[in-house]
Design a protein around this motif. Sequence first.
Motif, PDB file in Angstrom:
ATOM      1  N   THR A   1      41.399 -30.854  70.389  1.00  0.00           N
ATOM      2  CA  THR A   1      40.233 -31.526  69.837  1.00  0.00           C
ATOM      3  C   THR A   1      40.154 -32.902  70.470  1.00  0.00           C
ATOM      4  N   LEU A   2      39.024 -33.171  71.123  1.00  0.00           N
ATOM      5  CA  LEU A   2      38.837 -34.406  71.878  1.00  0.00           C
ATOM      6  C   LEU A   2      37.832 -35.311  71.186  1.00  0.00           C
ATOM      7  N   GLU A   3      38.046 -36.607  71.279  1.00  0.00           N
ATOM      8  CA  GLU A   3      37.058 -37.566  70.808  1.00  0.00           C
ATOM      9  C   GLU A   3      35.889 -37.604  71.787  1.00  0.00           C
ATOM     10  N   VAL A   4      34.671 -37.610  71.247  1.00  0.00           N
ATOM     11  CA  VAL A   4      33.473 -37.718  72.076  1.00  0.00           C
ATOM     12  C   VAL A   4      32.597 -38.843  71.524  1.00  0.00           C
ATOM     13  N   GLU A   5      31.646 -39.254  72.324  1.00  0.00           N
ATOM     14  CA  GLU A   5      30.719 -40.323  71.955  1.00  0.00           C
ATOM     15  C   GLU A   5      29.347 -39.961  72.512  1.00  0.00           C
ATOM     16  N   PRO A   6      28.297 -40.674  72.102  1.00  0.00           N
ATOM     17  CA  PRO A   6      26.973 -40.367  72.667  1.00  0.00           C
ATOM     18  C   PRO A   6      26.977 -40.493  74.190  1.00  0.00           C
ATOM     19  N   ALA A   7      26.235 -39.623  74.843  1.00  0.00           N
ATOM     20  CA  ALA A   7      26.165 -39.627  76.307  1.00  0.00           C
ATOM     21  C   ALA A   7      25.675 -40.984  76.816  1.00  0.00           C
ATOM     22  N   TYR A   8      26.135 -41.358  77.968  1.00  0.00           N
ATOM     23  CA  TYR A   8      25.807 -42.657  78.553  1.00  0.00           C
ATOM     24  C   TYR A   8      25.674 -42.516  80.068  1.00  0.00           C
ATOM     25  N   GLU A   9      25.145 -43.564  80.674  1.00  0.00           N
ATOM     26  CA  GLU A   9      25.005 -43.589  82.134  1.00  0.00           C
ATOM     27  C   GLU A   9      26.019 -44.547  82.743  1.00  0.00           C
ATOM     28  N   ILE A  10      26.278 -44.307  84.023  1.00  0.00           N
ATOM     29  CA  ILE A  10      27.162 -45.172  84.814  1.00  0.00           C
ATOM     30  C   ILE A  10      26.545 -45.306  86.201  1.00  0.00           C
ATOM     31  N   ALA A  11      26.735 -46.443  86.821  1.00  0.00           N
ATOM     32  CA  ALA A  11      26.387 -46.638  88.235  1.00  0.00           C
ATOM     33  C   ALA A  11      27.669 -46.924  89.007  1.00  0.00           C
ATOM     34  N   GLN A  12      27.680 -46.505  90.246  1.00  0.00           N
ATOM     35  CA  GLN A  12      28.879 -46.620  91.084  1.00  0.00           C
ATOM     36  C   GLN A  12      28.527 -47.319  92.403  1.00  0.00           C
ATOM     37  N   THR A  13      29.301 -48.329  92.746  1.00  0.00           N
ATOM     38  CA  THR A  13      29.094 -49.049  93.998  1.00  0.00           C
ATOM     39  C   THR A  13      30.419 -49.131  94.742  1.00  0.00           C
ATOM     40  N   VAL A  14      30.382 -48.850  96.031  1.00  0.00           N
ATOM     41  CA  VAL A  14      31.566 -48.939  96.874  1.00  0.00           C
ATOM     42  C   VAL A  14      31.506 -50.225  97.689  1.00  0.00           C
TER      43      VAL A  14
ATOM     44  N   VAL B   1      33.658 -49.210  92.312  1.00  0.00           N
ATOM     45  CA  VAL B   1      33.416 -49.826  91.008  1.00  0.00           C
ATOM     46  C   VAL B   1      32.427 -48.958  90.243  1.00  0.00           C
ATOM     47  N   LYS B   2      32.866 -48.434  89.098  1.00  0.00           N
ATOM     48  CA  LYS B   2      32.030 -47.589  88.236  1.00  0.00           C
ATOM     49  C   LYS B   2      31.822 -48.343  86.928  1.00  0.00           C
ATOM     50  N   ALA B   3      30.568 -48.547  86.536  1.00  0.00           N
ATOM     51  CA  ALA B   3      30.305 -49.373  85.354  1.00  0.00           C
ATOM     52  C   ALA B   3      29.098 -48.873  84.575  1.00  0.00           C
ATOM     53  N   ARG B   4      29.207 -48.951  83.249  1.00  0.00           N
ATOM     54  CA  ARG B   4      28.057 -48.701  82.390  1.00  0.00           C
ATOM     55  C   ARG B   4      27.049 -49.849  82.559  1.00  0.00           C
ATOM     56  N   PRO B   5      25.799 -49.624  82.164  1.00  0.00           N
ATOM     57  CA  PRO B   5      24.789 -50.681  82.326  1.00  0.00           C
ATOM     58  C   PRO B   5      25.231 -51.991  81.676  1.00  0.00           C
ATOM     59  N   GLY B   6      25.098 -53.069  82.439  1.00  0.00           N
ATOM     60  CA  GLY B   6      25.431 -54.391  81.935  1.00  0.00           C
ATOM     61  C   GLY B   6      26.891 -54.769  82.019  1.00  0.00           C
ATOM     62  N   ARG B   7      27.742 -53.856  82.491  1.00  0.00           N
ATOM     63  CA  ARG B   7      29.178 -54.144  82.505  1.00  0.00           C
ATOM     64  C   ARG B   7      29.712 -54.456  83.903  1.00  0.00           C
ATOM     65  N   ALA B   8      28.917 -54.272  84.932  1.00  0.00           N
ATOM     66  CA  ALA B   8      29.418 -54.510  86.288  1.00  0.00           C
ATOM     67  C   ALA B   8      29.471 -56.004  86.589  1.00  0.00           C
ATOM     68  N   ASP B   9      30.514 -56.408  87.289  1.00  0.00           N
ATOM     69  CA  ASP B   9      30.640 -57.789  87.766  1.00  0.00           C
ATOM     70  C   ASP B   9      30.905 -57.745  89.270  1.00  0.00           C
ATOM     71  N   HIS B  10      29.854 -57.440  90.013  1.00  0.00           N
ATOM     72  CA  HIS B  10      30.009 -57.326  91.456  1.00  0.00           C
ATOM     73  C   HIS B  10      30.341 -58.656  92.108  1.00  0.00           C
TER      74      HIS B  10
ATOM     75  N   GLN C   1      26.699 -42.925  94.963  1.00  0.00           N
ATOM     76  CA  GLN C   1      27.092 -44.331  95.032  1.00  0.00           C
ATOM     77  C   GLN C   1      25.835 -45.203  95.181  1.00  0.00           C
ATOM     78  N   GLY C   2      26.018 -46.397  95.700  1.00  0.00           N
ATOM     79  CA  GLY C   2      24.884 -47.270  95.955  1.00  0.00           C
ATOM     80  C   GLY C   2      24.276 -47.915  94.736  1.00  0.00           C
ATOM     81  N   GLY C   3      24.991 -47.907  93.605  1.00  0.00           N
ATOM     82  CA  GLY C   3      24.485 -48.554  92.406  1.00  0.00           C
ATOM     83  C   GLY C   3      23.415 -47.783  91.664  1.00  0.00           C
ATOM     84  N   GLU C   4      23.204 -46.526  92.004  1.00  0.00           N
ATOM     85  CA  GLU C   4      22.171 -45.713  91.347  1.00  0.00           C
ATOM     86  C   GLU C   4      22.711 -45.152  90.038  1.00  0.00           C
ATOM     87  N   PRO C   5      22.122 -45.506  88.893  1.00  0.00           N
ATOM     88  CA  PRO C   5      22.628 -44.997  87.611  1.00  0.00           C
ATOM     89  C   PRO C   5      22.479 -43.483  87.519  1.00  0.00           C
TER      90      PRO C   5
END
Length: 414
Positions: free
Chosen positions: A168-181, A221-230, A259-263
């Motif tokens: 049994t795993l903990e889950v949360e509401p679905a969310y988006e992430i953006a990834q930048t290399v 760098v993988k971050a939810r909206p508003g959490r990235a500190d590029h 990649q490329g910061g696309e959510p």
Amino acid sequence: MSERNWAGNVTYRAREIVRPASVDELTGILAREPRVRVLGSRHSFSRIADTAGVLVSLSAMRGEVEVDAAAGRARVPAGLRHGDLVPALEAAGVALANLASLPHISVAGAVQTGTHGSGDRIGALGTQVAAVEMVTAAGETLVLRRGDDDFAGAVVGLGALGVITHLTLEVEPAYEIAQTVFEGARWDDVLSRLDAVTGAGDSVSMFTTWQDPDAIGQVWVKARPGRADHDALRGIGARPADGPRHPLPGIDPTPCTVQGGEPGPWFARLPHFRLEFTPSAGDELQSEYLVDRADAREAIDALRELAPRLAPVLQVCEVRTMAGDDLWMSPAYGRDTVGLHFTWVPDPDAVGAVLPLIEDALPASARPHWGKLFAMDSATLARRYPRWDDFTALRDRLDPDRRFANDYLISLGL
């Protein structure tokens, strides 16, 4: 039988692989077979899944993923692979806080060997487990829930306590992430601002080939909206890549997540590889050592010194972080952790020659990943796990006749 693991470096000695379709069938197998090990997706590079007895594959015990979104829980068949779990979670509008970087490994196999994703505030996969269901050597069904006395010993159980049937795993509401290399970072700059760099996103991975002991090839760098500190990366001279990248230099990046910061959806960014791709044909070996975060600089400097010995047998090295946990046999037990992952060329002798060099050079907090290659002996391992004796006592209670033991675990003192 001549079945092999995914990488082809282990040929299983079992006389057969059995595939029960129900808990009743599994119980019958345990009643008649004196020696049993469970086979997941065969992604372990060590002999942890090997046995001279019978291998049990849970691939036929699929069942349904039971999601209770209001309670934040999902009951999952143990043999399900992450790539097959995700569609069920997506359909229910829920997500996991963490995924393995590879989509094709089994849920229970990853948890039982202490496998992890990455992130300063994200624990290993086992920290998402709220309950473990297993069949013991006595054929009894045992359910352990978080807070139970033995729960923290059973999650990363190395297959030594029983056959896991569900988690049994903990889950949360679905969310988006953006990834930048990012490219162009150097170790001296990163180590002087390590907290800022690894905190630049929810999940940060640094890749190097050690061809140049001063250079980092890529920082993902993988971050939810508003959490990235590029700016943390730009501040040390790193720059966004001008196109998609594969962690291995010069390799086609098509199998990699966008990649490329696309959510995009959590499951399409947290892994390094897309769910529909198997990352390679298995032409590699892997090792990983996990050290106390406080020892990060000492560990990286040790690898820099060893770079001329590592580079000829290395495809790529990944450095990432994870939050500490309370799971007895987790390599992240009791401390925030830095993982040093090595993807080697498929040459067992050459890799075996460098492992003792790495282990001698790393700080004494280093613990190996259970499903990967290492040379550390049982006495050293026992010193590095504060709950080692508690785990062996739990094993003795649940499997007094050592029916789930194999030569590999015995050689490690387990």
